[in-house]
Scaffold this active site. Sequence first.
Site, PDB file in Angstrom:
ATOM      1  N   ARG A  57      57.265   0.743  54.642  1.00 34.50           N
ATOM      2  CA  ARG A  57      57.386   2.033  55.475  1.00 34.50           C
ATOM      3  C   ARG A  57      56.422   3.056  55.467  1.00 34.50           C
ATOM      4  O   ARG A  57      56.095   3.521  56.534  1.00 34.50           O
ATOM      5  CB  ARG A  57      58.711   2.649  55.230  1.00 34.50           C
ATOM      6  CG  ARG A  57      59.157   3.301  53.901  1.00 34.50           C
ATOM      7  CD  ARG A  57      60.258   2.865  53.240  1.00 34.50           C
ATOM      8  NE  ARG A  57      60.122   1.651  52.514  1.00 34.50           N
ATOM      9  CZ  ARG A  57      60.879   0.611  52.795  1.00 34.50           C
ATOM     10  NH1 ARG A  57      61.697   0.647  53.697  1.00 34.50           N
ATOM     11  NH2 ARG A  57      60.506  -0.388  51.735  1.00 34.50           N
ATOM     12  N   THR A  58      55.712   3.407  54.353  1.00 32.03           N
ATOM     13  CA  THR A  58      54.896   4.364  54.396  1.00 32.03           C
ATOM     14  C   THR A  58      53.548   4.196  55.044  1.00 32.03           C
ATOM     15  O   THR A  58      53.073   4.742  56.193  1.00 32.03           O
ATOM     16  CB  THR A  58      54.269   4.588  52.888  1.00 32.03           C
ATOM     17  OG1 THR A  58      55.632   5.053  52.152  1.00 32.03           O
ATOM     18  CG2 THR A  58      53.540   5.879  52.798  1.00 32.03           C
ATOM     19  N   LYS A  86      35.175  -6.103  44.195  1.00 35.33           N
ATOM     20  CA  LYS A  86      33.901  -6.519  43.661  1.00 35.33           C
ATOM     21  C   LYS A  86      33.418  -5.468  43.013  1.00 35.33           C
ATOM     22  O   LYS A  86      31.884  -5.194  42.721  1.00 35.33           O
ATOM     23  CB  LYS A  86      32.912  -6.609  45.064  1.00 35.33           C
ATOM     24  CG  LYS A  86      33.592  -7.725  45.770  1.00 35.33           C
ATOM     25  CD  LYS A  86      32.517  -7.793  47.264  1.00 35.33           C
ATOM     26  CE  LYS A  86      32.964  -8.748  48.203  1.00 35.33           C
ATOM     27  NZ  LYS A  86      32.206  -8.720  49.731  1.00 35.33           N
ATOM     28  N   ARG A 107      46.619   4.956  49.672  1.00 29.50           N
ATOM     29  CA  ARG A 107      47.638   4.951  48.365  1.00 29.50           C
ATOM     30  C   ARG A 107      46.672   3.810  47.459  1.00 29.50           C
ATOM     31  O   ARG A 107      46.226   2.832  47.756  1.00 29.50           O
ATOM     32  CB  ARG A 107      48.789   3.971  48.545  1.00 29.50           C
ATOM     33  CG  ARG A 107      49.629   3.583  47.791  1.00 29.50           C
ATOM     34  CD  ARG A 107      50.818   2.787  48.069  1.00 29.50           C
ATOM     35  NE  ARG A 107      51.869   3.889  48.570  1.00 29.50           N
ATOM     36  CZ  ARG A 107      53.174   3.489  48.758  1.00 29.50           C
ATOM     37  NH1 ARG A 107      53.574   2.378  48.827  1.00 29.50           N
ATOM     38  NH2 ARG A 107      53.738   4.426  49.348  1.00 29.50           N
ATOM     39  N   HIS A 135      53.573  11.658  45.682  1.00 32.72           N
ATOM     40  CA  HIS A 135      53.725  11.285  46.839  1.00 32.72           C
ATOM     41  C   HIS A 135      53.967  12.386  48.054  1.00 32.72           C
ATOM     42  O   HIS A 135      55.486  12.373  48.348  1.00 32.72           O
ATOM     43  CB  HIS A 135      54.716   9.844  46.878  1.00 32.72           C
ATOM     44  CG  HIS A 135      54.965   8.942  48.090  1.00 32.72           C
ATOM     45  ND1 HIS A 135      54.274   9.385  49.370  1.00 32.72           N
ATOM     46  CD2 HIS A 135      55.448   7.809  48.034  1.00 32.72           C
ATOM     47  CE1 HIS A 135      54.547   8.484  50.059  1.00 32.72           C
ATOM     48  NE2 HIS A 135      55.317   7.566  49.241  1.00 32.72           N
TER      49      HIS A 135
HETATM   50  C1  NCD Z   1      58.305   4.685  47.124  1.00 28.26           C
HETATM   51  C2  NCD Z   1      56.822   4.686  46.430  1.00 28.26           C
HETATM   52  O1  NCD Z   1      55.857   3.804  47.002  1.00 28.26           O
HETATM   53  O2  NCD Z   1      56.413   5.548  45.748  1.00 28.26           O
HETATM   54  N1  NCD Z   1      58.297   4.251  48.319  1.00 28.26           N
HETATM   55  C3  NCD Z   1      57.949   4.791  49.454  1.00 28.26           C
HETATM   56  O3  NCD Z   1      56.786   5.178  49.621  1.00 28.26           O
HETATM   57  N2  NCD Z   1      58.947   5.095  50.196  1.00 28.26           N
HETATM   58  C4  NCD Z   1      59.190   4.369  46.028  1.00 28.26           C
HETATM   59  C5  NCD Z   1      59.379   3.109  45.398  1.00 28.26           C
HETATM   60  O4  NCD Z   1      58.145   2.339  45.680  1.00 28.26           O
HETATM   61  O5  NCD Z   1      60.172   2.925  44.504  1.00 28.26           O
END
Ligand code: NCD
Length: 336
Positions: A57-58, A86, A107, A135
Site C-alpha cells: 500500500r505505501t 552490486k 524505503r 515512517h
Molecule cells: C508498515 C511498515 O512498513 O512499517 N506498513 C505500512 O507501510 N503500512 C507496517 C508493517 O509492515 O507492519
Amino acid sequence: MNFLGSHILSINQFDTQDVEALFSVADQMKPYAHRELKTRVLEGAILGSLFFEPSTRTRISFGCAFNLLGGQVRETTGIKTSALAKGESLYDTARVISGYSDIIAMRHPMDGSVDEFSKASRVPVINAGDGSAEHPSQALLDLYTIKKELNINNDFDGLNIALVGDLKYGRTVHSLCKLLKLYKNISFTLVSPNELKMPKEIVDDLLAAGHRVNETEDMETALHDKHLVYLTRIQEERFSSQEEANIYRGRFRLNQSIYTAHCQPNTVIMHPLPRDSRAEANELDSDLNQHPSLAIFRQTDNGVLIRMALFALTLGVEKDIERTSSKVGWYTDRRF
Ligand code: NCD
C-alpha cells in the site's frame, strides 16, 4: 516547516501548524482521489519510487497520489534487483536517481538510510520507512484518520489510546508517538511483550511533554476506556530468526468477542497493515471486517490524500491544483 523543497524524513520536523496545513490540503484532494475531478498540475514531473523493502500500500499509494496529480512514476523494488546488490553506495544511487526525478519516495531496511540518501539527493526525498526508525507519511495518515473517525477539529488533546504489538521494531508507532507528542494531555497505553517495548527515548519524550504513559502486557484491561486501539504486526523481518519472531506472534489478538467484552461500543480500530492473517498470528481477526469502527481501509484510502498533499506542498503546487482541474467525464459516467 517550510514544505517547499524539503525532505520529509522524520516527524520531528513537524509542528501542529504544519500538520494542520497538510490536513487542509489533504481535504482538498478528495474530489481528485475520488475521480470526480482530474488535475494535470504535476504534468511532466517524475516520482522516483525506490522501495528496497517489501511494500504494497505505501508504494502503490505514493504512486497513485503522484499519478492523480498528473505526474509519472519510475520505480525499482527490492534490493536484489537494484544496483545496491552490486555494492553501490546510497550516495551514488541518490546522485543518479535524483538526476532522473523531481521527487523521490524511498524505503530501505536500515535505520537512518533515507536520511543518508537525502544528503546526496538533488531533489526532495520522502521517507517511506527506514528500518525500524520512522515512517512519517504513515503517522500523518494515521492522525488524519483519527481526526476523521473521531470528528476532531485538529485538537487531539486528551486522547486516550492503546498501541498494541511490536512497539520495539514498529516504525509506524514510533512516528505516531512523535506526532501525538505535539498535542497535550494524551494518555498512551502501550501493550507489548516485555521484550518488545516502545524504545525508552520515545517514552521519555512523551513523559517529558506531559503525557501519561502506561506500559503493560495485559491487553484486555488496557482496552477499557480507549478512544482507539492501534494494533501492529510482529516485525518478523527485524528479528535474528523466524523462531525468535514466532515466540511473540499471536500473543495479542483482537477479535469480535474481545472487542465486545472489553472495548467501548465505538472504540476505533486501526492497524497500519499488512495484518498478519495467518492462524498463528492473526492480531486483528477478520470477524471484525464488517464492524463500523474498523477504520483500517479508511486509513489506506486516506493515505492517498495525505501523500497527494505531501507532494503538492513539497513541490509548491498546492495553489495551482484547482486552476488546472477539470471534470473526469468519461470515467465518472462509467462507474459501477
Ligand atoms: C508498515 C511498515 O512498513 O512499517 N506498513 C505500512 O507501510 N503500512 C507496517 C508493517 O509492515 O507492519
